[in-house]
Motif scaffolding. Sequence first.
Motif, PDB file in Angstrom:
ATOM      1  N   THR A  45      -2.677   3.370  -3.272  1.00  0.00           N
ATOM      2  CA  THR A  45      -2.614   2.317  -4.282  1.00  0.00           C
ATOM      3  C   THR A  45      -2.221   1.021  -3.583  1.00  0.00           C
ATOM      4  OG1 THR A  45      -1.943   3.904  -5.982  1.00  0.00           O
ATOM      5  CG2 THR A  45      -1.510   1.582  -6.428  1.00  0.00           C
ATOM      6  N   HIS A  46      -2.928  -0.061  -3.880  1.00  0.00           N
ATOM      7  CA  HIS A  46      -2.707  -1.334  -3.194  1.00  0.00           C
ATOM      8  C   HIS A  46      -2.475  -2.410  -4.260  1.00  0.00           C
ATOM      9  CE1 HIS A  46      -4.395   0.897   0.197  1.00  0.00           C
ATOM     10  NE2 HIS A  46      -5.402   1.209  -0.618  1.00  0.00           N
ATOM     11  N   GLY A  57       1.190   5.675  -1.059  1.00  0.00           N
ATOM     12  CA  GLY A  57       0.483   6.898  -1.399  1.00  0.00           C
ATOM     13  C   GLY A  57       0.850   7.983  -0.401  1.00  0.00           C
ATOM     14  N   SER A  74       0.863  -1.179   0.000  1.00  0.00           N
ATOM     15  CA  SER A  74       0.000   0.000   0.000  1.00  0.00           C
ATOM     16  C   SER A  74       0.900   1.228   0.000  1.00  0.00           C
ATOM     17  CB  SER A  74      -0.902   0.032   1.238  1.00  0.00           C
ATOM     18  OG  SER A  74      -1.803  -1.049   1.245  1.00  0.00           O
ATOM     19  N   TYR A 123      -8.855  -1.805  -0.546  1.00  0.00           N
ATOM     20  CA  TYR A 123      -9.269  -1.024  -1.715  1.00  0.00           C
ATOM     21  C   TYR A 123     -10.234   0.098  -1.350  1.00  0.00           C
ATOM     22  CZ  TYR A 123      -7.211  -4.715  -4.626  1.00  0.00           C
ATOM     23  OH  TYR A 123      -6.358  -5.615  -5.217  1.00  0.00           O
ATOM     24  N   TYR A 160       1.147  -4.220 -11.818  1.00  0.00           N
ATOM     25  CA  TYR A 160       1.134  -2.772 -12.015  1.00  0.00           C
ATOM     26  C   TYR A 160      -0.028  -2.412 -12.937  1.00  0.00           C
ATOM     27  CZ  TYR A 160       3.279   1.790 -11.766  1.00  0.00           C
ATOM     28  OH  TYR A 160       3.514   3.103 -11.487  1.00  0.00           O
ATOM     29  N   PRO A 161      -0.594  -1.196 -12.828  1.00  0.00           N
ATOM     30  CA  PRO A 161      -1.772  -0.828 -13.622  1.00  0.00           C
ATOM     31  C   PRO A 161      -1.671  -1.257 -15.082  1.00  0.00           C
ATOM     32  CG  PRO A 161      -1.256   0.930 -12.112  1.00  0.00           C
ATOM     33  CD  PRO A 161      -0.167  -0.109 -11.942  1.00  0.00           C
TER      34      PRO A 161
END
Length: 212
Positions: free
Chosen positions: A114-115, A42, A40, A109, A145-146
């Motif tokens: 971002t997790h 951010g 996690s 979530y 990753y995204p």
Amino acid sequence: MNKSTCIHYNPRYGWDLNSDANLEMRLFAKAQRRQVTILSYGCDLDHHTIKKIARHYLTRKKTDEAEETLEIRYDTYDANSCKHEESQYYWKTSFISERTLAAFLQALYRLPGTHIHCEFNVRGHFEVRINGVEFSTRVLKALDYPSMYKEDLIGRYLLFIDTESPDNEIIRHKIHLLPEELQSLSLPLDSSPLQWELLVKGWITAILLYEV
């Protein structure tokens, strides 16, 4: 053995799926991961709620359930150094079921940040020197990753400004004041050592020059 259309051998990091491998192959490969680190990260994470969630779902005792047990590590990085709590969870391995992991992720979530999944035993450092000052970065390997990068299986490396080097104090205290794109750095797995050196130096230089 017939040549597979789904996998190939890369001399740098071994066997890998081809970019056009079908969805079933990707899901199968992900299902084989019995060890994973959840990260996690951010700015201004909700650490109070994170602690409650971790205490509720993560246990260090293996259960007697018939369902297969996963080995989970949890790690956090808060860009705000005043809120960051160093390695509070990472060095503890938890043993949980897939259902418990899904519930743990669902709870995360709902929180800011971002997790993501990261490789279980990949957590290191990369150092660079700029004008005689040594800066240290924490490195983790993201597995999912995204999807904008179209690399959700092989992932990328994620770099953060840590506290390993005393010289990092020059910049660590202001990371949370920077634009989100400067709070961390993402590098492809196939980046060369020279690329790492140049990109990390460029990132840290941009942080140094950013006026807050």
